[in-house]
Design an enzyme around this catalytic site. Structure first.
Site, PDB file in Angstrom:
ATOM      1  N   LYS A 150       7.048  -4.791   5.663  1.00  0.00           N
ATOM      2  CA  LYS A 150       6.099  -5.902   5.783  1.00  0.00           C
ATOM      3  C   LYS A 150       6.773  -7.205   5.364  1.00  0.00           C
ATOM      4  CE  LYS A 150       1.503  -6.961   3.822  1.00  0.00           C
ATOM      5  NZ  LYS A 150       0.458  -6.388   2.918  1.00  0.00           N
ATOM      6  N   GLU A 157      -4.930   2.498  -0.884  1.00  0.00           N
ATOM      7  CA  GLU A 157      -4.262   1.335  -0.297  1.00  0.00           C
ATOM      8  C   GLU A 157      -4.600   0.053  -1.050  1.00  0.00           C
ATOM      9  OE1 GLU A 157      -5.146   3.115   4.184  1.00  0.00           O
ATOM     10  OE2 GLU A 157      -5.428   0.974   3.783  1.00  0.00           O
ATOM     11  N   SER A 158      -3.613  -0.791  -1.238  1.00  0.00           N
ATOM     12  CA  SER A 158      -3.737  -2.155  -1.799  1.00  0.00           C
ATOM     13  C   SER A 158      -3.943  -2.164  -3.316  1.00  0.00           C
ATOM     14  CB  SER A 158      -4.877  -2.931  -1.134  1.00  0.00           C
ATOM     15  OG  SER A 158      -4.645  -3.105   0.235  1.00  0.00           O
ATOM     16  N   LYS A 174       1.068  -0.026  12.000  1.00  0.00           N
ATOM     17  CA  LYS A 174       0.034  -0.788  11.287  1.00  0.00           C
ATOM     18  C   LYS A 174      -0.394  -1.943  12.183  1.00  0.00           C
ATOM     19  CE  LYS A 174      -2.111  -1.472   7.206  1.00  0.00           C
ATOM     20  NZ  LYS A 174      -1.338  -1.981   6.052  1.00  0.00           N
ATOM     21  N   GLU A 230       5.609   0.403   3.057  1.00  0.00           N
ATOM     22  CA  GLU A 230       5.314  -0.523   4.146  1.00  0.00           C
ATOM     23  C   GLU A 230       6.434  -1.533   4.403  1.00  0.00           C
ATOM     24  OE1 GLU A 230       1.291  -1.326   5.647  1.00  0.00           O
ATOM     25  OE2 GLU A 230       1.445  -3.005   4.241  1.00  0.00           O
ATOM     26  N   ASN A 283      -9.082   1.256   1.397  1.00  0.00           N
ATOM     27  CA  ASN A 283      -8.449  -0.024   1.127  1.00  0.00           C
ATOM     28  C   ASN A 283      -9.183  -0.714  -0.021  1.00  0.00           C
ATOM     29  OD1 ASN A 283      -7.171  -2.537   1.199  1.00  0.00           O
ATOM     30  ND2 ASN A 283      -7.003  -2.518   3.429  1.00  0.00           N
ATOM     31  N   GLU A 327      -9.225   3.822   8.234  1.00  0.00           N
ATOM     32  CA  GLU A 327      -9.345   3.028   7.004  1.00  0.00           C
ATOM     33  C   GLU A 327     -10.784   2.597   6.749  1.00  0.00           C
ATOM     34  OE1 GLU A 327      -6.255  -0.024   5.804  1.00  0.00           O
ATOM     35  OE2 GLU A 327      -7.900  -1.340   6.389  1.00  0.00           O
TER      36      GLU A 327
END
Length: 385
Positions: A171, A339-340, A232, A169, A303, A281
């Site tokens: 970001k 994710e995360s 995103k 990502e 997520n 998601e």
């Protein structure tokens, strides 16, 4: 909002066009000439004649727009969606209709950060649509660069390394962590990710809360980076999908915590039509069950961050992939993205064992002075080509 409900006129109210005052009967030679100085008073009289009609039509539109918003909220709530799409407001003046006895005064303060983002996005997208109507985007798409195979890139990376394919990502910041990287050059970071073995890239396009932009997405695509790109964004309107497409996206994020089932179905079809991959998601059991009931889903992201509290728990991935859900995902050949909360090789191994074949990672690698080496640290080995 496209795909959910359309405006209809209120019974008894006609939306016929106002007669033009530019087409007057031709005067004969006997008519006295009208002096130019009289025009303003004549036009004022005409305006006074038509204003009640215009006001009636405008009031009818306001009522319908307000009812559409109420209906959207009811549909979303019936599917367990707690995020309201826009601040609640009272009914138009003298309102009489189906929502007359169901009004709730919940206040117009966002309940959490996600709702705050969505409310801001509603205003932002409305302004962007005025500047660039959908019809103009469709014309540009005809000459846009072709999309790359986002899903295929993830599968190829998984087959090559035996590890989850990496969506790295790009970001700069987040609401929970603030600025992640002061020296932020999106193209330089994207190239470092690609060199370090990323299969695909995720590019934040939200400006206010994540310090991203569609210009970053466009710059990375135009720089010749070969990794397919995920836009995103917090999508609430199909217009955003078209806009992402002309800015160079190969895939786009759809968040089940925000979008009702009908919207997801509609937007997935738009994505397929435009050659984009939809990453849908989810965060909890109800959301993943909803998404698994929608035809055409190929890529699901789990997520591990609670978007209402921003707390992270990577065991969420395992919980959502256990039992019948995991079996259904395998039968449908759906690729799952973790994710995360992924920072170490052990974290990656944990979600891989749970059933994911791809991971989306930003914070743990973008903060490194060399993002490519950050990827090696994430997986515990060099995964570059």
């Amino acid at each position: 909002m496209e795909g959910l409900v359309s405006l209809k006129t209120t019974p008894g109210i006609s939306f016929q066009s106002i007669p033009s005052f530019n087409h007057r009967p031709r005067r004969s030679s006997m008519d006295l000439p009208v002096r130019r100085s009289n025009f303003p008073s004549i036009r004022a009289q005409q305006s006074e004649t038509i204003s009640p009609k215009k006001e009636e039509e405008e009031d009818a539109l306001k009522v319908k727009e307000w009812e559409v918003g109420m209906f959207q909220n009811e549909v979303a709530a019936s599917q367990g969606i707690r995020i309201r799409r826009r601040p609640p407001s009272g009914p138009p003046l003298h309102y009489v209709g189906p929502f007359e006895f169901r009004l709730q005064n919940e206040g117009n303060t966002p309940r959490n950060i996600l709702e705050e983002i969505i409310w801001h996005k509603h205003t932002e997208v409305s302004k962007m649509k005025e500047k660039r109507p959908l019809a103009s985007l469709k014309k540009v798409i005809e000459n846009a660069l072709p999309t790359r195979d986002f899903l295929g890139a993830l599968k190829a990376a998984h087959a090559r390394t035996g590890l989850p394919g990496l969506i790295a990502e790009v970001k700069k910041a987040s609401p929970s962590r603030g600025i992640l990287r002061e020296n932020f050059d999106p193209v330089e970071i994207a190239r470092a990710y690609e060199k370090g073995g990323a299969a695909c890239l995720s590019v934040l396009t939200d400006e206010k809360y994540f310090k991203g932009s569609f210009e970053n997405l466009e710059a990375i695509r135009n720089a010749g980076v070969k990794c397919p790109l995920l836009c995103k964004e917090f999508v609430i309107d199909a217009w955003q999908i078209y806009y992402a497409r002309i800015k160079g996206a190969d895939a786009i994020l759809l968040i089940a915590a925000v979008l009702p089932d009908l919207d997801i179905r509609y937007m997935v079809k738009i994505c397929k039509m435009l050659g984009l991959t939809a990453l849908v998601e989810v965060h909890d059991e109800r959301e993943i069950d909803r998404v698994l009931g929608i035809e055409g889903i190929e890529l699901i992201g789990i997520n591990n961050r609670n978007l209402e509290t921003f707390e992270v728990d990577i065991s969420n991935t395992k919980k959502l992939l256990e039992g019948e859900r995991g079996q259904m995902i395998r039968e449908k050949d759906i690729i799952v993205v973790g994710e995360s909360g992924l920072f170490t090789p052990d974290d990656v191994a944990y979600v891989q064992e749970a059933g994911v074949k791809a991971v989306l990672v930003g914070e743990s690698i973008v903060k490194q002075s060399d993002p490519g080496k950050g990827i090696t640290g994430l997986f515990g080995k060099d995964i570059s080509l």
